[in-house]
Scaffold this motif. Structure first.
Motif, short mmCIF file in Angstrom:
data_model
loop_
_atom_site.label_atom_id
_atom_site.label_comp_id
_atom_site.label_asym_id
_atom_site.label_seq_id
_atom_site.Cartn_x
_atom_site.Cartn_y
_atom_site.Cartn_z
N VAL A 34 -9.25 -6.90 -54.66
CA VAL A 34 -8.89 -6.81 -53.27
C VAL A 34 -7.54 -5.94 -53.13
O VAL A 34 -6.60 -6.76 -53.56
N LEU A 35 -7.46 -4.93 -52.71
CA LEU A 35 -6.33 -4.21 -52.28
C LEU A 35 -5.51 -4.52 -51.13
O LEU A 35 -4.75 -3.67 -50.76
N PHE A 65 -10.77 -2.27 -49.24
CA PHE A 65 -9.41 -2.09 -48.71
C PHE A 65 -10.22 -2.19 -47.14
O PHE A 65 -11.27 -2.27 -46.72
N VAL A 66 -9.12 -2.67 -46.30
CA VAL A 66 -9.41 -3.12 -44.82
C VAL A 66 -8.28 -2.26 -44.14
O VAL A 66 -7.17 -2.36 -43.85
N PHE A 85 -14.81 -0.21 -48.23
CA PHE A 85 -14.36 -0.16 -46.82
C PHE A 85 -14.83 -1.54 -46.06
O PHE A 85 -15.93 -1.68 -45.59
N HIS A 86 -14.06 -2.29 -45.69
CA HIS A 86 -14.26 -3.68 -45.12
C HIS A 86 -13.80 -4.10 -43.89
O HIS A 86 -13.75 -5.13 -43.17
N GLY A 87 -13.16 -2.82 -43.28
CA GLY A 87 -12.55 -2.93 -41.74
C GLY A 87 -13.50 -2.24 -41.00
O GLY A 87 -14.45 -2.16 -40.80
N VAL A 135 -11.35 -12.26 -39.26
CA VAL A 135 -11.64 -12.47 -40.52
C VAL A 135 -12.39 -11.33 -41.19
O VAL A 135 -13.62 -11.19 -40.75
N PRO A 136 -11.82 -10.35 -41.81
CA PRO A 136 -12.68 -9.29 -42.23
C PRO A 136 -13.70 -9.48 -43.44
O PRO A 136 -14.37 -8.76 -43.81
#
Length: 216
Positions: A34-35, A65-66, A85-87, A135-136
């Motif tokens: 998790v960055l 990344f978010v 890509f989690h955002g 919460v992503p």
């Protein structure tokens, strides 16, 4: 006659060298780092470099990344094989990424997964996670797996609250390409337990074997 299939496993949120080693020993196909600084499981660039160096060939190193800058992603890319890509990253932003990528989607009410698969056409897979406002990811909660269409035009990575206790039901219901586990193999955020990781992998292999036998 159906051929045997295997559900791939990603262990996410790794922060310690010993946990990377244990995840690899358990048979994990991919390791997630998790960055995004807002996470309790975040690692910085120096930590990423050290952890990534422990990962052997044929185990995929995934960076989460978010909504981060292209520059931040580029700095991390040399230590990664795949980007997550989690955002709310746009398809155009994702398409410009310096590594192959997957797009995480939170299963909010009314989401159109067919449309998302078409929009994020360059994604190697779609990761489906539980939705919790603000919460992503990493909620530790499951969602209604029956909401996932069987004919989605992208491989599915199932996430959200997966544990040894529910992984057999999850795979039986969804038949995903892969599953993603984080909190379900931890003693606390970012601290994995080797026995939980190995138990999770054994459970995945057991349900795959049972489903394969049922198909013949």
């Amino acid at each position: 006659m159906n051929q045997q299939r295997r559900t791939r496993v990603k262990v996410c949120g790794l922060t310690r060298v010993e946990d990377v080693d244990a995840a690899v020993a358990s048979g994990a196909d991919a390791l997630g780092f998790v960055l995004w600084p807002g996470s309790k499981r975040a690692v910085d660039l120096e930590q990423l470099a050290a952890l990534s160096a422990r990962v052997p060939a044929f185990v995929t190193r995934v960076g989460l990344f978010v909504d981060q800058s292209a520059e931040a992603i580029a700095d991390c890319a040399p230590h990664l094989d795949l980007l997550q890509f989690h955002g709310d990253e746009s398809p155009t932003f994702c398409a410009a990424a310096p590594r192959p990528w997957i797009k995480a989607l939170r299963m909010r009410d009314g989401i159109d997964l067919h449309a998302a698969a078409a929009d994020y056409v360059g994604a190697r897979a779609l990761l489906l996670d539980a939705y919790k406002p603000g919460v992503p990811g990493g909620t530790g909660e499951t969602f209604d797996w029956s909401r996932i269409p069987a004919d989605l035009a992208k491989p599915i990575i199932l996430a959200g609250g997966l544990t040894v206790a529910n992984i057999a039901a999850a795979i039986s219901a969804v038949r995903p390409f892969a599953v993603d586990v984080s909190g379900g193999v931890e003693s606390s955020p970012g601290i994995k337990q080797a026995e939980l990781m190995s138990g999770f992998l054994r459970s995945v292999m057991a349900v795959d074997e049972r489903l394969t036998k049922r198909a013949y």
